[in-house]
Write a protein that holds these residues in place. Structure first.
Motif, mmCIF file in Angstrom:
data_model
loop_
_atom_site.group_PDB
_atom_site.id
_atom_site.type_symbol
_atom_site.label_atom_id
_atom_site.label_comp_id
_atom_site.label_asym_id
_atom_site.label_seq_id
_atom_site.Cartn_x
_atom_site.Cartn_y
_atom_site.Cartn_z
ATOM 1 N N SER A 268 -50.292 14.281 -46.334
ATOM 2 C CA SER A 268 -49.261 13.223 -46.248
ATOM 3 C C SER A 268 -49.127 12.564 -47.605
ATOM 4 N N ASP A 269 -47.909 12.122 -47.903
ATOM 5 C CA ASP A 269 -47.715 11.361 -49.137
ATOM 6 C C ASP A 269 -48.218 9.944 -48.969
ATOM 7 N N ALA A 270 -48.198 9.456 -47.728
ATOM 8 C CA ALA A 270 -48.684 8.090 -47.465
ATOM 9 C C ALA A 270 -49.177 8.010 -46.027
ATOM 10 N N VAL A 271 -50.066 7.053 -45.781
ATOM 11 C CA VAL A 271 -50.609 6.857 -44.434
ATOM 12 C C VAL A 271 -50.503 5.372 -44.074
ATOM 13 N N VAL A 272 -49.962 5.102 -42.880
ATOM 14 C CA VAL A 272 -49.955 3.716 -42.370
ATOM 15 C C VAL A 272 -50.964 3.664 -41.225
ATOM 16 N N VAL A 273 -51.926 2.768 -41.350
ATOM 17 C CA VAL A 273 -52.959 2.655 -40.324
ATOM 18 C C VAL A 273 -52.597 1.520 -39.375
ATOM 19 N N ASN A 274 -52.341 1.862 -38.113
ATOM 20 C CA ASN A 274 -52.095 0.832 -37.101
ATOM 21 C C ASN A 274 -53.346 0.617 -36.245
ATOM 22 N N ALA A 275 -54.261 1.576 -36.244
ATOM 23 C CA ALA A 275 -55.524 1.381 -35.526
ATOM 24 C C ALA A 275 -56.169 0.107 -36.067
ATOM 25 N N ASP A 276 -56.941 -0.579 -35.223
ATOM 26 C CA ASP A 276 -57.539 -1.867 -35.594
ATOM 27 C C ASP A 276 -58.223 -1.776 -36.976
ATOM 28 N N TYR A 277 -57.906 -2.694 -37.865
ATOM 29 C CA TYR A 277 -58.382 -2.614 -39.257
ATOM 30 C C TYR A 277 -59.900 -2.451 -39.365
ATOM 31 N N PRO A 278 -60.707 -3.304 -38.690
ATOM 32 C CA PRO A 278 -62.156 -3.147 -38.873
ATOM 33 C C PRO A 278 -62.670 -1.799 -38.371
ATOM 34 N N TYR A 279 -62.096 -1.310 -37.280
ATOM 35 C CA TYR A 279 -62.470 0.016 -36.772
ATOM 36 C C TYR A 279 -62.114 1.070 -37.816
ATOM 37 N N ALA A 280 -60.919 0.949 -38.394
ATOM 38 C CA ALA A 280 -60.448 1.962 -39.348
ATOM 39 C C ALA A 280 -61.352 1.996 -40.577
ATOM 40 N N VAL A 281 -61.747 0.824 -41.060
ATOM 41 C CA VAL A 281 -62.632 0.786 -42.229
ATOM 42 C C VAL A 281 -63.933 1.515 -41.901
#
Ligand SMILES: Cc1cc2nc3c(=O)[nH]c(=O)nc-3n(C[C@H](O)[C@H](O)[C@H](O)COP(=O)(O)OP(=O)(O)OC[C@H]3O[C@@H](n4cnc5c(N)ncnc54)[C@H](O)[C@@H]3O)c2cc1C
Length: 497
Positions: A268-281
């Motif tokens: 992907s050229d870019a990724v938008v994370v909608n999953a909960d921020y602390p979980y994603a980190v």
């Protein structure tokens, strides 16, 4: 060639970011771990009953309409709304208060207590409205890319003018002498998972928005909105992949390169994370990406603060209770103690709770003559309290008995045909919400505005965040805004390449 964007999560934040980007010409694919879109804006259908599982109260209807208008269509062709007025009945110490957003009725309510309460109420509205104008333009609808966007004299002065250092309750009670009326204007911070006794005073904008702009109902229930976003996105050519949990965000040094799904890397050229921020980190970024973002698992687990959670009951009831409007709140006899219990991990014996009865205005959500009830009891998140199955099983009948006595719901337990329970552990399991919170990171002063995770990653190019734990915060219209801000940031970067 079109630039490819992957969106992780089909919650409201992911759907709105995806819709905006797809309509700007990107090739967008949403990857969602669950079998349906909407995230916490979820729907449960059982035996002819349709339950909204998460959000139910529609405020700021213009923001709901915006993603459709911006993508060139009339929102009315996708979902319709009606105003609910009185929008809420609140019961405090056996006294029932229907709350309206009609000034004549509000005047009767406040003057009915005393002239001082009415005068105080008007002053309170004027004060918080000024702060809202400031917050709206300078903090809520603005994203922060660099420290300079916040740490400049103009913005710091505007932040100070918000005078947000005291709690919501403390700030409001200066204006209104009657304690019950104070309570009527304070429980609304629970909509974003924080106590009015500890949440920053700027969150008094929530009751103000309810009173000045009204409360609305989306025909067919809140889930229609998730379906409407899905429809518009796919009409524009966007792709949604359900049952596809993303396993990792792939980076090469400080550049996003794609995501990993089912062991495969998808570029992907870019990724938008909608999953909960602390979980994603914690689960989607590797350690070198975490270092670049100056965030660690330790910080996520020990330093960040989390909003409360809730215990929800979905009840298919084979009768209709005329005494219940769409939205009802029963406040604990000792409201302050109730909130202290939640914040310290004690299951409240005398809880405040919220009852949603869409059948009062919408025949489509239950079989004829029946009603689809939803009960929300605010409880601690999993960091403070782990509820055992037995505790939940013992607690549910207590709530049902309370509903019977508090609202005269005669024979409620006999009429129940469908009963489902949703707990803080379910929030964690279904949505990957860190500590099973219902509203993401707690909106303390140090986790609001510039200090909330930004919509654009600090150092990793091509990585963006949208959702309740990011700027500007929780609540459907605010998360819609978050999705739009993340999309805007992405466009600014990718259109310059
Ligand atoms: C019980 C309840 C009542 C509420 N009431 C109201 C209300 O009345 N009014 C209001 O305005 N707001 C309300 N809210 C708040 C509002 O619903 C939320 O703030 C908003 O829906 C959150 O949207 P989101 O996009 O941030 O996150 P989510 O809805 O959590 O979406 C995130 C999505 O990411 C997905 N995901 C997670 N990990 C992965 C992965 N690895 N791969 C792929 N997908 C993944 C999840 O499954 C989920 O679909 C309520 C919330 C709750 C829980």
């Amino acid at each position: 060639m079109k630039q490819k964007v992957s969106v992780i999560g089909a919650g409201v934040g992911g759907l709105t970011a995806a819709l905006k980007l797809q309509s700007q010409g990107y090739e967008v694919t949403i990857f969602e771990k669950n079998h349906q879109v909407g995230g916490k804006m979820n729907r449960l259908e059982v035996d002819g009953y349709r339950f909204d599982m998460g959000p139910t109260i529609v405020m700021m209807p213009d923001i709901y309409r915006k993603p459709f208008l911006e993508s060139g269509v009339d929102p009315d062709d996708y979902f319709t709304m009606q105003r609910v007025d009185p929008f809420m009945t609140v019961e405090i110490a056996k006294q029932r208060y229907p709350i309206s957003s009609d000034l004549v009725r509000l005047t009767q309510l406040f003057e009915g207590s005393s002239d001082a309460d009415m005068a105080g109420f008007l002053n309170y509205l004027a004060d918080i409205y000024q702060k809202y104008l400031n917050a709206k333009d300078n903090f809520i609808y603005k994203s922060f890319r660099t420290p300079r966007d916040f740490f400049n004299w103009k913005t710091l002065k505007q932040a100070l003018q918000l005078k947000t250092f005291s709690s919501s309750y403390h700030d409001m009670q200066k204006f209104i002498p009657n304690q019950q009326l104070q309570y009527l204007l304070s429980f609304q911070t629970l909509y974003i998972g924080i106590s009015p006794f500890s949440g920053p005073s700027i969150y008094n904008i929530i009751p103000m928005i309810e009173l000045l702009y009204g409360v609305w109902y989306i025909d067919g229930g809140m889930y229609q909105y998730a379906l409407a976003l899905q429809r518009r996105f796919t009409e524009l050519g966007g792709t949604i992949k359900l049952n596809q949990p993303v396993e990792a965000i792939e980076t090469n040094r400080s550049q996003v390169t794609g995501i990993k799904v089912a062991g495969q890397t998808l570029a992907s050229d870019a990724v938008v994370v909608n999953a909960d921020y602390p979980y994603a980190v914690e689960h989607l970024l590797d350690q070198s990406a975490q270092r670049l973002e100056r965030i660690s698992e330790k910080e996520v687990n020990q330093k960040m603060q989390y909003s409360m959670s809730c215990l929800l009951l979905y009840l298919g009831v084979d009768c209709q209770y005329e005494q219940l409007g769409v939205h009802t709140i029963k406040m604990a006899t000792d409201f302050k103690r109730n909130l202290t219990e939640i914040e310290t991990g004690v299951l409240p014996n005398d809880p405040s709770y919220y009852l949603y009865n869409p059948s009062a205005i919408d025949a489509s959500v239950a079989p004829a003559g029946a009603s689809a009830l939803y009960v929300l009891v605010p409880v601690a998140n999993l960091q403070q309290q782990q509820l055992s199955e037995t505790e939940v099983q013992d607690y549910v009948p207590k709530i049902l008995r309370r509903m019977e006595t508090d609202f005269g719901l005669t024979d409620l337990q006999k009429w129940i045909q469908v009963q489902r329970v949703f707990t803080p552990s379910d929030f964690k399991e279904f949505y990957n919400s860190k500590y099973g919170t219902a509203f993401g990171l707690k909106p303390t002063l140090l986790q609001s505005n510039y200090f909330r995770p930004h919509n654009k990653a600090r150092k990793i190019q091509g990585l963006y965040f949208a959702g309740a734990s990011t700027h500007p915060g929780a609540g459907v219209p605010i998360v819609v805004t978050s999705g739009e801000l993340a999309a805007q940031e992405l466009e600014k970067d990718l259109s310059n390449e």
